[in-house]
Design an enzyme around this catalytic site. Structure first.
Site, PDB file in Angstrom:
ATOM      1  N   LYS A   1       0.759  -1.209  -0.023  1.00 24.02           N
ATOM      2  CA  LYS A   1       0.112  -0.010  -0.007  1.00 24.02           C
ATOM      3  C   LYS A   1       0.916   1.132  -0.016  1.00 24.02           C
ATOM      4  O   LYS A   1       2.096   1.311   0.351  1.00 24.02           O
ATOM      5  CB  LYS A   1      -1.048   0.137   1.068  1.00 24.02           C
ATOM      6  CG  LYS A   1      -1.961  -1.251   1.143  1.00 24.02           C
ATOM      7  CD  LYS A   1      -2.968  -1.320   2.420  1.00 24.02           C
ATOM      8  CE  LYS A   1      -3.950  -2.440   2.165  1.00 24.02           C
ATOM      9  NZ  LYS A   1      -5.104  -2.044   3.230  1.00 24.02           N
TER      10      LYS A   1
ATOM     11  N   TYR B   1     -12.476  -2.225  -3.613  1.00 27.35           N
ATOM     12  CA  TYR B   1     -13.129  -2.304  -2.320  1.00 27.35           C
ATOM     13  C   TYR B   1     -14.259  -2.413  -1.945  1.00 27.35           C
ATOM     14  O   TYR B   1     -14.821  -1.830  -1.086  1.00 27.35           O
ATOM     15  CB  TYR B   1     -12.342  -1.219  -1.276  1.00 27.35           C
ATOM     16  CG  TYR B   1     -10.841  -1.921  -0.825  1.00 27.35           C
ATOM     17  CD1 TYR B   1     -10.680  -2.970  -0.103  1.00 27.35           C
ATOM     18  CD2 TYR B   1      -9.687  -0.920  -1.161  1.00 27.35           C
ATOM     19  CE1 TYR B   1      -9.549  -3.274   0.351  1.00 27.35           C
ATOM     20  CE2 TYR B   1      -8.506  -1.241  -0.823  1.00 27.35           C
ATOM     21  CZ  TYR B   1      -8.286  -2.345  -0.017  1.00 27.35           C
ATOM     22  OH  TYR B   1      -7.101  -2.637   0.527  1.00 27.35           O
TER      23      TYR B   1
ATOM     24  N   ASN C   1      -2.162   0.235   6.894  1.00 23.99           N
ATOM     25  CA  ASN C   1      -1.601  -1.180   7.568  1.00 23.99           C
ATOM     26  C   ASN C   1      -0.707  -1.931   6.565  1.00 23.99           C
ATOM     27  O   ASN C   1      -0.776  -3.103   6.395  1.00 23.99           O
ATOM     28  CB  ASN C   1      -2.739  -2.081   7.910  1.00 23.99           C
ATOM     29  CG  ASN C   1      -3.728  -2.443   6.819  1.00 23.99           C
ATOM     30  OD1 ASN C   1      -3.676  -1.821   5.869  1.00 23.99           O
ATOM     31  ND2 ASN C   1      -4.682  -3.043   7.323  1.00 23.99           N
TER      32      ASN C   1
ATOM     33  N   HIS D   1      -1.934  -5.457   1.653  1.00 18.58           N
ATOM     34  CA  HIS D   1      -3.085  -6.180   1.103  1.00 18.58           C
ATOM     35  C   HIS D   1      -2.899  -7.539   1.041  1.00 18.58           C
ATOM     36  O   HIS D   1      -1.715  -7.970   0.460  1.00 18.58           O
ATOM     37  CB  HIS D   1      -3.984  -5.475   0.244  1.00 18.58           C
ATOM     38  CG  HIS D   1      -5.206  -6.346  -0.286  1.00 18.58           C
ATOM     39  ND1 HIS D   1      -6.435  -6.328   0.269  1.00 18.58           N
ATOM     40  CD2 HIS D   1      -5.101  -7.485  -1.336  1.00 18.58           C
ATOM     41  CE1 HIS D   1      -7.141  -7.128  -0.238  1.00 18.58           C
ATOM     42  NE2 HIS D   1      -6.302  -7.700  -1.373  1.00 18.58           N
TER      43      HIS D   1
ATOM     44  N   GLU E   1      -9.368 -10.262  -7.942  1.00 18.01           N
ATOM     45  CA  GLU E   1      -8.424  -9.171  -7.500  1.00 18.01           C
ATOM     46  C   GLU E   1      -7.045  -9.300  -8.379  1.00 18.01           C
ATOM     47  O   GLU E   1      -6.582  -8.048  -8.844  1.00 18.01           O
ATOM     48  CB  GLU E   1      -8.005  -9.248  -6.030  1.00 18.01           C
ATOM     49  CG  GLU E   1      -8.867  -8.885  -5.353  1.00 18.01           C
ATOM     50  CD  GLU E   1      -8.798  -9.230  -3.662  1.00 18.01           C
ATOM     51  OE1 GLU E   1      -7.634  -9.579  -3.336  1.00 18.01           O
ATOM     52  OE2 GLU E   1      -9.399  -8.864  -2.658  1.00 18.01           O
TER      53      GLU E   1
END
Ligand code: UDP
Ligand code: MG
Length: 379
Positions: A98, A136, A202, A205, A216
Site C-alpha cells: 500500500k 474495495y 496497514n 493487502h 483481484e
C-alpha cells in the site's frame, strides 16, 4: 524426484499460420529436460533436450514459458500423476504494497523471496478514486470506506500476483491482523506489526480466499487497457533511464536485492512492471545491437527465456541519470566487472555476458525513449 516426468498440454499461437498449435509438453526435473509432441499428428516436435531456463515451478496451469522464441501457454495437465502432484499444491494470491509502505518495497520483495512466494506478475500503479472504490466494493457501506479509498489513492502502490503452496493463507499469515496495533500485540513479526501504523494504514493487502484472489488478480492484471480502468502508470518520464532485470536474475530471486541496491545508490524507482518478451518484441527492443554485438541473437533468446522486470529510474541529482546508472551497472561482462568494478550490479549479480543481471539504457538520448517503450507503448 529421480526419473519423475510431468506432462502438460501447452498451446502456442503460430502467428505465421494464424493457428493455435497444441503440444504435449513433457518435463523431466532430474536434468531439466523437455520433450514436446505435436498433439495433432502425434509426432515429436522437440526431441528430449536439456533446457536450463525451465524449472518445474514455471510449469503450472495459466503460466507461460518461452522456449526457443515460442510463447507456450500451459493449458491443462495431461496425465493423472502431474495433476495429483501439482494441482492441489500451488495456489495464487494477490498482494498489494500500500502507499504507506512503498519506501520499503525492495525489502518487501526480498522477504517474498526468502519466504518462497514466487512473483508471477507485478506492477506499480496509482489507483483512481473509482478504481479504489471498485476494488474495495465489498466495504462500500462501512464507516471506514472513505478513509480507506483516500488512503489507497494517495500515491503509487505495487500489486503482485504470488504463487506458492497455500499462497492465500501463507500471505495472510505473513501480513498479520488488519489493525497494525493488534498485529503488534498478536503477531509482532508480521509485516503489519513491523511496518503498519493503524487500522487503515496497514502496509499490505492480501486476498482473503482463492475466489477473491482470482477477482483481484483479474482487476490488476486482466487483459485490456489499464488506464481506462483507472490504473495509472506512475512512471516519471523526465531525466529518466531504464533498468531491465533480466530473466535469469529473476529466476534467481534477486529482484528485491537489485532494487535495494538501486535505491541505496540514490536512484528513485518511479515505476516497475513485469513483462514476458516474445521473439519479435525482443528483436525490436534490441534492434540497435543487431550487427554491432556478436551475441545479438543469443541476447534476444536470453531476453525471451522468461519473465523480466522493467524499472523506470530517476536520480536524486537530476540530469545525468542515464550515464550515472550505466556506471552503477558496470561493464557488460560480469567477469570484467568483478575485476574492475566490484561494487557494480553486474559484478554482484551477473553470471556471464548474456546473463549479466540487467540491461540499462546506453545513450543519454535514449533514456526517455526506453522508459516510454515499456511504460507507454507496451502498456
Ligand atoms: N480498514 C480500515 N478500518 C477498519 C477496518 C479496515 O480503514 O476498521 C481498512 C484497512 O486498510 C483494511 C481494509 O480497510 O486493510 C480492508 O478491510 P478488511 O476488513 O478487508 O481487512 P483486510 O482483509 O485488509 O485485513
Ligand atoms: Mg479483506
Amino acid at each position: 524426484m529421480e526419473g519423475e516426468r510431468y506432462a502438460f498440454l501447452v498451446e502456442w499461437y503460430d502467428s505465421l499460420a494464424g493457428i493455435v498449435r497444441r503440444y504435449n509438453f513433457l518435463f523431466y526435473p532430474k536434468d531439466s529436460s523437455v520433450e514436446m509432441i505435436d498433439v495433432k499428428n502425434k509426432r515429436i516436435f522437440l526431441k528430449c533436450t536439456k533446457e536450463e531456463s525451465i524449472r518445474l515451478d514455471h510449469c503450472y496451469i495459466g503460466s507461460s514459458v518461452n522456449l526457443h522464441g515460442r510463447q507456450l501457454k500451459f493449458v491443462e495437465y495431461s496425465d493423472t500423476f502431474t495433476k495429483t502432484k501439482l494441482s492441489m499444491a500451488k495456489e495464487k494470491t494477490l498482494a498489494i504494497f500500500k502507499p504507506d509502505i512503498m519506501e520499503k518495497m525492495p525489502l518487501l520483495l526480498e522477504i517474498l523471496c526468502t519466504e518462497g512466494l514466487q512473483i508471477c506478475d507485478v506492477k506499480t500503479v496509482v489507483l483512481s478514486k473509482s478504481a479504489a472504490e471498485e476494488f474495495y466494493r465489498e466495504h462500500c457501506a462501512k464507516p471506514f470506506f472513505r478513509t480507506l479509498v483516500s488512503f489507497m489513492t494517495e500515491g503509487p502502490i505495487m500489486a503482485l500476483s504470488l504463487l506458492a503452496d497455500n499462497a492465500v493463507s501463507r500471505w495472510r499469515e505473513l501480513i498479520g491482523p488488519t489493525n497494525s496495533a493488534d498485529a503488534r500485540s498478536q503477531a509482532p513479526d508480521s509485516l503489519r506489526a513491523r511496518f503498519g501504523t493503524d487500522q487503515t494504514r496497514n502496509a499490505c493487502h492480501g486476498s482473503d480466499s482463492v475466489v477473491s484472489a482470482e477477482r483481484e488478480t483479474e482487476f490488476f492484471f486482466g487483459a485490456g487497457n489499464s488506464s481506462s480502468r483507472g490504473l495509472q502508470v506512475p512512471a516519471e518520464f523526465d531525466n529518466c533511464t531504464l533498468c531491465l532485470v533480466k530473466p535469469y536474475t529473476m529466476t534467481q530471486g534477486l529482484l528485491g536485492r537489485v532494487a535495494r541496491d538501486i535505491v541505496q545508490a540514490g536512484f528513485d524507482i518511479s515505476a516497475m512492471q513485469m513483462y514476458h518478451f516474445d521473439k519479435s518484441t525482443a528483436e525490436e527492443f534490441l534492434e540497435v545491437y543487431r550487427g554491432v554485438v556478436a551475441e545479438y541473437s543469443e541476447m534476444v533468446s536470453e531476453l525471451c527465456s522468461g519473465a523480466c522486470v522493467a524499472m523506470a529510474l530517476t536520480h536524486q541529482h537530476g540530469s545525468a541519470c542515464v550515464e550515472q546508472f550505466r556506471q552503477f551497472v558496470g561493464p557488460a561482462d560480469p567477469e570484467i566487472a568483478r575485476h574492475l568494478r566490484p561494487s557494480t550490479l553486474r559484478a554482484k549479480y551477473g553470471h556471464n555476458k548474456l546473463k549479466n543481471a540487467v540491461h540499462c539504457t546506453d545513450l543519454a538520448d535514449d533514456g526517455m525513449l526506453e522508459v516510454e517503450y515499456f511504460f507507454k507503448i507496451l502498456q
